[in-house]
Design a protein around this motif. Structure first.
Motif, mmCIF file in Angstrom:
data_model
loop_
_atom_site.group_PDB
_atom_site.id
_atom_site.type_symbol
_atom_site.label_atom_id
_atom_site.label_comp_id
_atom_site.label_asym_id
_atom_site.label_seq_id
_atom_site.Cartn_x
_atom_site.Cartn_y
_atom_site.Cartn_z
ATOM 1 N N VAL A 26 -0.238 57.414 28.537
ATOM 2 C CA VAL A 26 1.186 57.301 28.197
ATOM 3 C C VAL A 26 1.886 56.393 29.202
ATOM 4 N N GLY A 27 1.570 56.548 30.470
ATOM 5 C CA GLY A 27 2.176 55.698 31.495
ATOM 6 C C GLY A 27 1.833 54.231 31.300
ATOM 7 N N ARG A 28 0.574 53.945 30.965
ATOM 8 C CA ARG A 28 0.173 52.551 30.749
ATOM 9 C C ARG A 28 0.844 51.961 29.515
ATOM 10 N N VAL A 29 0.999 52.766 28.459
ATOM 11 C CA VAL A 29 1.670 52.283 27.251
ATOM 12 C C VAL A 29 3.136 51.994 27.552
ATOM 13 N N ARG A 30 3.779 52.894 28.276
ATOM 14 C CA ARG A 30 5.189 52.669 28.644
ATOM 15 C C ARG A 30 5.345 51.400 29.480
ATOM 16 N N LEU A 31 4.453 51.198 30.438
ATOM 17 C CA LEU A 31 4.510 50.007 31.283
ATOM 18 C C LEU A 31 4.334 48.744 30.441
ATOM 19 N N ALA A 32 3.382 48.768 29.517
ATOM 20 C CA ALA A 32 3.141 47.606 28.661
ATOM 21 C C ALA A 32 4.364 47.317 27.794
ATOM 22 N N MET A 33 4.976 48.362 27.254
ATOM 23 C CA MET A 33 6.175 48.172 26.424
ATOM 24 C C MET A 33 7.328 47.608 27.247
ATOM 25 N N GLY A 36 6.767 43.927 27.914
ATOM 26 C CA GLY A 36 7.094 43.162 26.711
ATOM 27 C C GLY A 36 8.593 42.984 26.544
ATOM 28 N N ARG A 37 9.338 44.063 26.782
ATOM 29 C CA ARG A 37 10.804 43.994 26.666
ATOM 30 C C ARG A 37 11.384 43.030 27.696
ATOM 31 N N GLN A 38 10.904 43.115 28.923
ATOM 32 C CA GLN A 38 11.414 42.231 29.973
ATOM 33 C C GLN A 38 11.103 40.770 29.666
ATOM 34 N N ARG A 39 9.942 40.512 29.130
ATOM 35 C CA ARG A 39 9.574 39.132 28.796
ATOM 36 C C ARG A 39 10.417 38.596 27.657
ATOM 37 N N ARG A 40 10.732 39.438 26.690
ATOM 38 C CA ARG A 40 11.629 38.994 25.605
ATOM 39 C C ARG A 40 13.037 38.752 26.143
ATOM 40 N N ASP A 41 13.463 39.594 27.081
ATOM 41 C CA ASP A 41 14.791 39.436 27.675
ATOM 42 C C ASP A 41 14.934 38.110 28.415
ATOM 43 N N LEU A 42 13.851 37.613 28.987
ATOM 44 C CA LEU A 42 13.910 36.317 29.672
ATOM 45 C C LEU A 42 14.389 35.212 28.731
ATOM 46 N N THR A 56 12.464 28.417 35.977
ATOM 47 C CA THR A 56 12.878 27.343 35.078
ATOM 48 C C THR A 56 12.736 27.860 33.650
ATOM 49 N N ARG A 57 13.322 27.131 32.722
ATOM 50 C CA ARG A 57 13.185 27.502 31.309
ATOM 51 C C ARG A 57 11.705 27.493 30.911
ATOM 52 N N ARG A 58 10.982 26.500 31.395
ATOM 53 C CA ARG A 58 9.555 26.400 31.063
ATOM 54 C C ARG A 58 8.775 27.615 31.570
ATOM 55 N N GLN A 59 9.068 28.056 32.794
ATOM 56 C CA GLN A 59 8.400 29.234 33.340
ATOM 57 C C GLN A 59 8.742 30.492 32.532
ATOM 58 N N ALA A 60 10.003 30.600 32.135
ATOM 59 C CA ALA A 60 10.428 31.754 31.337
ATOM 60 C C ALA A 60 9.717 31.765 29.982
ATOM 61 N N LEU A 61 9.593 30.602 29.365
ATOM 62 C CA LEU A 61 8.899 30.513 28.078
ATOM 63 C C LEU A 61 7.423 30.890 28.229
ATOM 64 N N ARG A 62 6.812 30.417 29.303
ATOM 65 C CA ARG A 62 5.401 30.728 29.545
ATOM 66 C C ARG A 62 5.220 32.231 29.770
ATOM 67 N N GLU A 63 6.109 32.824 30.551
ATOM 68 C CA GLU A 63 6.019 34.261 30.827
ATOM 69 C C GLU A 63 6.260 35.076 29.557
ATOM 70 N N ALA A 64 7.231 34.665 28.762
ATOM 71 C CA ALA A 64 7.545 35.393 27.531
ATOM 72 C C ALA A 64 6.420 35.308 26.512
ATOM 73 N N ALA A 65 5.611 34.272 26.581
ATOM 74 C CA ALA A 65 4.508 34.100 25.637
ATOM 75 C C ALA A 65 3.293 34.958 25.982
ATOM 76 N N ARG A 66 3.269 35.528 27.187
ATOM 77 C CA ARG A 66 2.127 36.362 27.582
ATOM 78 C C ARG A 66 2.100 37.638 26.743
ATOM 79 N N PRO A 67 0.915 38.156 26.457
ATOM 80 C CA PRO A 67 0.824 39.408 25.701
ATOM 81 C C PRO A 67 1.377 40.584 26.509
ATOM 82 N N PHE A 68 1.887 41.583 25.842
ATOM 83 C CA PHE A 68 2.526 42.701 26.520
ATOM 84 C C PHE A 68 1.570 43.477 27.420
#
Length: 70
Positions: A26-33, A36-42, A56-68
């Motif tokens: 449960v803890g790992r699932v919560r962390l993954a979720m 994911g939320r933080q990366r979308r917020d970027l 930078t915008r490019r770094q934010a896009l790269r981070e947001a594209a990572r899997p949760f």
């Protein structure tokens, strides 16, 4: 000489072990979720807000594209 009794074999999992396993999962699932939320917020931050946190915008896009789970 007395015959020795067979050693007692404990079950591989106990109620406590299962409880720890589920709470860990449960803890790992919560962390993954949350990641994911933080990366979308970027993606919603302005360029100025990104600069404020040192990205930078490019770094934010790269981070947001990572899997949760990563």
């Amino acid at each position: 000489m007395r015959p020795t009794s067979a050693p007692r074999i404990r079950p591989a999992t106990s109620a406590t072990g299962i409880s720890f396993s589920l709470s860990g999962l449960v803890g790992r699932v919560r962390l993954a979720m949350e990641r994911g939320r933080q990366r979308r917020d970027l993606l919603e931050l302005t360029d100025r807000e990104l600069r404020d946190i040192g990205l930078t915008r490019r770094q934010a896009l790269r981070e947001a594209a990572r899997p949760f789970w990563d």
